[in-house]
Design a protein around this motif. Structure first.
Motif, PDB file in Angstrom:
ATOM      1  N   LEU A   1       0.809  -1.220   0.000  1.00 38.67           N
ATOM      2  CA  LEU A   1       0.000   0.000   0.000  1.00 38.67           C
ATOM      3  C   LEU A   1       0.841   1.269   0.000  1.00 38.67           C
ATOM      4  CD1 LEU A   1      -2.824  -1.014   2.482  1.00 38.67           C
ATOM      5  CD2 LEU A   1      -3.133  -0.314   0.126  1.00 38.67           C
ATOM      6  N   GLY A   2       2.046   1.201   0.560  1.00 36.94           N
ATOM      7  CA  GLY A   2       2.854   2.407   0.649  1.00 36.94           C
ATOM      8  C   GLY A   2       2.457   3.237   1.854  1.00 36.94           C
ATOM      9  N   SER A   3       2.894   4.469   1.882  1.00 34.61           N
ATOM     10  CA  SER A   3       2.711   5.305   3.062  1.00 34.61           C
ATOM     11  C   SER A   3       1.376   6.027   3.098  1.00 34.61           C
ATOM     12  CB  SER A   3       3.847   6.342   3.133  1.00 34.61           C
ATOM     13  OG  SER A   3       3.798   7.195   1.987  1.00 34.61           O
ATOM     14  N   SER A   4       0.614   6.014   2.007  1.00 35.08           N
ATOM     15  CA  SER A   4      -0.660   6.732   1.994  1.00 35.08           C
ATOM     16  C   SER A   4      -1.613   6.147   0.965  1.00 35.08           C
ATOM     17  CB  SER A   4      -0.426   8.208   1.666  1.00 35.08           C
ATOM     18  OG  SER A   4      -0.099   8.370   0.284  1.00 35.08           O
ATOM     19  N   THR A   5      -2.866   6.571   1.056  1.00 34.95           N
ATOM     20  CA  THR A   5      -3.878   6.140   0.095  1.00 34.95           C
ATOM     21  C   THR A   5      -3.516   6.587  -1.312  1.00 34.95           C
ATOM     22  OG1 THR A   5      -5.593   6.258   1.780  1.00 34.95           O
ATOM     23  CG2 THR A   5      -6.324   6.294  -0.505  1.00 34.95           C
ATOM     24  N   LEU A   6      -2.907   7.753  -1.443  1.00 32.31           N
ATOM     25  CA  LEU A   6      -2.553   8.254  -2.776  1.00 32.31           C
ATOM     26  C   LEU A   6      -1.441   7.428  -3.408  1.00 32.31           C
ATOM     27  CD1 LEU A   6      -2.784  12.142  -2.437  1.00 32.31           C
ATOM     28  CD2 LEU A   6      -4.439  10.530  -3.392  1.00 32.31           C
ATOM     29  N   VAL A   7      -0.550   6.895  -2.598  1.00 30.39           N
ATOM     30  CA  VAL A   7       0.477   5.995  -3.142  1.00 30.39           C
ATOM     31  C   VAL A   7      -0.198   4.718  -3.635  1.00 30.39           C
ATOM     32  CG1 VAL A   7       2.498   4.592  -2.616  1.00 30.39           C
ATOM     33  CG2 VAL A   7       2.338   6.915  -1.720  1.00 30.39           C
ATOM     34  N   SER A   8      -1.130   4.195  -2.854  1.00 33.13           N
ATOM     35  CA  SER A   8      -1.887   3.015  -3.271  1.00 33.13           C
ATOM     36  C   SER A   8      -2.618   3.290  -4.582  1.00 33.13           C
ATOM     37  CB  SER A   8      -2.897   2.641  -2.179  1.00 33.13           C
ATOM     38  OG  SER A   8      -3.745   1.609  -2.618  1.00 33.13           O
ATOM     39  N   TYR A   9      -3.213   4.459  -4.678  1.00 32.93           N
ATOM     40  CA  TYR A   9      -3.928   4.876  -5.886  1.00 32.93           C
ATOM     41  C   TYR A   9      -2.977   4.910  -7.083  1.00 32.93           C
ATOM     42  CZ  TYR A   9      -6.612   8.109  -8.910  1.00 32.93           C
ATOM     43  OH  TYR A   9      -7.277   8.707  -9.944  1.00 32.93           O
TER      44      TYR A   9
ATOM     45  N   SER B   1      -9.192   6.947   4.253  1.00 31.78           N
ATOM     46  CA  SER B   1      -7.926   7.653   4.388  1.00 31.78           C
ATOM     47  C   SER B   1      -8.062   8.956   5.162  1.00 31.78           C
ATOM     48  CB  SER B   1      -7.362   7.946   2.993  1.00 31.78           C
ATOM     49  OG  SER B   1      -8.066   9.033   2.419  1.00 31.78           O
ATOM     50  N   GLU B   2      -6.920   9.655   5.246  1.00 33.39           N
ATOM     51  CA  GLU B   2      -6.882  10.929   5.952  1.00 33.39           C
ATOM     52  C   GLU B   2      -7.238  12.105   5.043  1.00 33.39           C
ATOM     53  OE1 GLU B   2      -2.711  10.261   4.263  1.00 33.39           O
ATOM     54  OE2 GLU B   2      -4.476   9.108   4.878  1.00 33.39           O
ATOM     55  N   TYR B   3      -7.500  11.838   3.783  1.00 34.70           N
ATOM     56  CA  TYR B   3      -7.767  12.912   2.823  1.00 34.70           C
ATOM     57  C   TYR B   3      -9.248  13.290   2.794  1.00 34.70           C
ATOM     58  CZ  TYR B   3      -3.080  11.815   1.182  1.00 34.70           C
ATOM     59  OH  TYR B   3      -1.729  11.597   1.116  1.00 34.70           O
ATOM     60  N   ASP B   4      -9.485  14.536   2.458  1.00 38.62           N
ATOM     61  CA  ASP B   4     -10.855  15.034   2.384  1.00 38.62           C
ATOM     62  C   ASP B   4     -11.018  15.851   1.104  1.00 38.62           C
ATOM     63  OD1 ASP B   4     -13.463  15.638   3.014  1.00 38.62           O
ATOM     64  OD2 ASP B   4     -12.938  17.369   4.252  1.00 38.62           O
ATOM     65  N   PHE B   5     -11.048  15.141  -0.029  1.00 40.71           N
ATOM     66  CA  PHE B   5     -11.175  15.816  -1.323  1.00 40.71           C
ATOM     67  C   PHE B   5     -12.628  16.158  -1.589  1.00 40.71           C
ATOM     68  CE2 PHE B   5      -7.507  12.874  -1.994  1.00 40.71           C
ATOM     69  CZ  PHE B   5      -6.522  13.849  -2.047  1.00 40.71           C
ATOM     70  N   SER B   6     -12.840  17.263  -2.293  1.00 42.58           N
ATOM     71  CA  SER B   6     -14.203  17.642  -2.661  1.00 42.58           C
ATOM     72  C   SER B   6     -14.668  16.771  -3.822  1.00 42.58           C
ATOM     73  CB  SER B   6     -14.253  19.111  -3.077  1.00 42.58           C
ATOM     74  OG  SER B   6     -13.589  19.304  -4.321  1.00 42.58           O
ATOM     75  N   GLU B   7     -15.974  16.635  -3.963  1.00 46.41           N
ATOM     76  CA  GLU B   7     -16.534  15.862  -5.080  1.00 46.41           C
ATOM     77  C   GLU B   7     -16.096  16.471  -6.414  1.00 46.41           C
ATOM     78  OE1 GLU B   7     -20.713  15.370  -4.826  1.00 46.41           O
ATOM     79  OE2 GLU B   7     -20.676  14.378  -2.871  1.00 46.41           O
ATOM     80  N   ARG B   8     -16.019  17.795  -6.452  1.00 50.73           N
ATOM     81  CA  ARG B   8     -15.618  18.494  -7.679  1.00 50.73           C
ATOM     82  C   ARG B   8     -14.192  18.108  -8.061  1.00 50.73           C
ATOM     83  NH1 ARG B   8     -12.680  22.941  -8.927  1.00 50.73           N
ATOM     84  NH2 ARG B   8     -13.268  24.145 -10.797  1.00 50.73           N
ATOM     85  N   ASP B   9     -13.265  18.113  -7.084  1.00 49.76           N
ATOM     86  CA  ASP B   9     -11.870  17.775  -7.375  1.00 49.76           C
ATOM     87  C   ASP B   9     -11.745  16.332  -7.855  1.00 49.76           C
ATOM     88  OD1 ASP B   9     -10.996  20.292  -6.737  1.00 49.76           O
ATOM     89  OD2 ASP B   9     -10.389  19.781  -4.689  1.00 49.76           O
ATOM     90  N   ILE B  10     -12.470  15.431  -7.200  1.00 49.43           N
ATOM     91  CA  ILE B  10     -12.415  14.019  -7.605  1.00 49.43           C
ATOM     92  C   ILE B  10     -12.961  13.856  -9.019  1.00 49.43           C
ATOM     93  CG2 ILE B  10     -13.345  11.709  -7.140  1.00 49.43           C
ATOM     94  CD1 ILE B  10     -13.308  12.439  -4.162  1.00 49.43           C
ATOM     95  N   TYR B  11     -14.067  14.525  -9.301  1.00 46.35           N
ATOM     96  CA  TYR B  11     -14.675  14.420 -10.632  1.00 46.35           C
ATOM     97  C   TYR B  11     -13.716  14.939 -11.710  1.00 46.35           C
ATOM     98  CZ  TYR B  11     -17.814  15.101 -14.569  1.00 46.35           C
ATOM     99  OH  TYR B  11     -18.386  15.065 -15.819  1.00 46.35           O
ATOM    100  N   LEU B  12     -13.117  16.107 -11.465  1.00 45.38           N
ATOM    101  CA  LEU B  12     -12.187  16.679 -12.446  1.00 45.38           C
ATOM    102  C   LEU B  12     -10.954  15.802 -12.604  1.00 45.38           C
ATOM    103  CD1 LEU B  12     -12.334  20.489 -11.563  1.00 45.38           C
ATOM    104  CD2 LEU B  12     -13.267  19.366 -13.593  1.00 45.38           C
TER     105      LEU B  12
ATOM    106  N   ILE C   1     -14.582   6.807 -10.278  1.00 45.00           N
ATOM    107  CA  ILE C   1     -14.964   7.751  -9.226  1.00 45.00           C
ATOM    108  C   ILE C   1     -15.471   6.986  -7.998  1.00 45.00           C
ATOM    109  CG2 ILE C   1     -16.655   9.509  -8.552  1.00 45.00           C
ATOM    110  CD1 ILE C   1     -16.386  10.665 -11.371  1.00 45.00           C
ATOM    111  N   ASP C   2     -16.325   5.990  -8.221  1.00 44.86           N
ATOM    112  CA  ASP C   2     -16.860   5.193  -7.114  1.00 44.86           C
ATOM    113  C   ASP C   2     -15.745   4.466  -6.357  1.00 44.86           C
ATOM    114  OD1 ASP C   2     -19.425   5.987  -7.671  1.00 44.86           O
ATOM    115  OD2 ASP C   2     -19.962   4.172  -8.775  1.00 44.86           O
ATOM    116  N   LEU C   3     -14.808   3.868  -7.101  1.00 39.00           N
ATOM    117  CA  LEU C   3     -13.709   3.156  -6.468  1.00 39.00           C
ATOM    118  C   LEU C   3     -12.808   4.105  -5.691  1.00 39.00           C
ATOM    119  CD1 LEU C   3     -12.688   0.617  -9.267  1.00 39.00           C
ATOM    120  CD2 LEU C   3     -13.672   0.061  -7.046  1.00 39.00           C
ATOM    121  N   PHE C   4     -12.548   5.277  -6.272  1.00 36.02           N
ATOM    122  CA  PHE C   4     -11.703   6.262  -5.606  1.00 36.02           C
ATOM    123  C   PHE C   4     -12.377   6.766  -4.336  1.00 36.02           C
ATOM    124  CE2 PHE C   4      -9.848  10.476  -4.861  1.00 36.02           C
ATOM    125  CZ  PHE C   4      -8.502  10.151  -4.893  1.00 36.02           C
ATOM    126  N   ASP C   5     -13.671   7.066  -4.436  1.00 36.56           N
ATOM    127  CA  ASP C   5     -14.438   7.519  -3.262  1.00 36.56           C
ATOM    128  C   ASP C   5     -14.347   6.496  -2.131  1.00 36.56           C
ATOM    129  OD1 ASP C   5     -15.321   9.992  -4.029  1.00 36.56           O
ATOM    130  OD2 ASP C   5     -17.196   9.273  -4.891  1.00 36.56           O
TER     131      ASP C   5
END
Length: 228
Positions: free
Chosen positions: A83-91, A140-151, A130-134
């Protein structure tokens, strides 16, 4: 729920698996565009009307394959503790493996290129991501907006499709690794991640994927057992 209802549910699951397995083989041997619903129904031992009960369109079968494929990659990462050190690394690791496996499987790459030209598949593919990322971000510790995830997903997918189509046609002077890094960077930038953090994420991602034998992850050629 009575025993009959349970049996019916199990039967539905088995039939859907059979449809997916037969469709996958047809997509590989004939290509996605040349595979008809009629042929899928015949190979699955179903009438077309019966097939429509499980999948309304041919596109839905392919989308289910993609979704299961992505979920398999996520599961592989979790099961192998990469997984690495964060959800974004896993992503980022997931994106790298997904793209690498697609490009290095002739059949899967051809199907991807064909599917990328179908509007409804592109749209639904974005929704799946989008569903999988959500789902992963919620853990995780991240709090991205729906708009940022969509873009991030929408623009990232458009860039991914363009780059991989050019790579498929051999009309781009970039290596596969450069393309994958570009895709990951674009998606992270659109999540408002700063450049230094992105560089660290990519460096850690490369450390992880360089330790993974891609052959350990099942590809489309094994699709008949891939979803069992």
């Amino acid at each position: 729920m009575d025993l009959r209802s349970l049996a019916e549910i199990e039967d539905i699951g088995d039939i859907k698996k059979r449809i997916i397995a037969k469709s996958s083989k047809l997509f590989i041997t004939q290509g996605y565009n040349k595979t008809t619903i009629r042929r899928i129904a015949e190979e699955s031992g179903l009438g077309r009307g019966h097939l429509y009960y499980y999948f309304k369109k041919k596109e839905n079968i392919l989308l289910q394959i993609y979704k299961s494929f992505l979920e398999k990659i996520y599961k592989y990462i979790i099961d192998n503790h990469t997984l690495g050190s964060s959800t974004l690394v896993s992503y980022a690791v997931s994106q790298y493996l997904y793209t690498n496996i697609i490009v290095n499987s002739d059949a899967l790459f051809r199907i991807y290129i064909e599917a990328s030209k179908v509007d409804i598949i592109r749209k639904e593919y974005v929704d799946i991501l989008i569903d999988l990322f959500d789902e992963k971000v919620k853990e995780s510790e991240y709090d991205f907006s729906e708009r940022d995830i969509y873009l991030s997903v929408t623009i990232g997918c458009a860039g991914e499709s363009e780059l991989l189509n050019r790579y498929y046609e051999k009309s781009i002077d970039l290596t596969l690794e450069e393309i994958i890094k570009s895709i990951i960077t674009t998606r992270l930038l659109l999540l408002n991640i700063d450049s230094d953090s992105i560089n660290k994420i990519i460096d850690e991602t490369m450390e992880i994927v360089n330790k993974i034998d891609i052959k350990d992850i099942k590809t489309i050629e094994e699709i008949s057992t891939f979803f069992s």
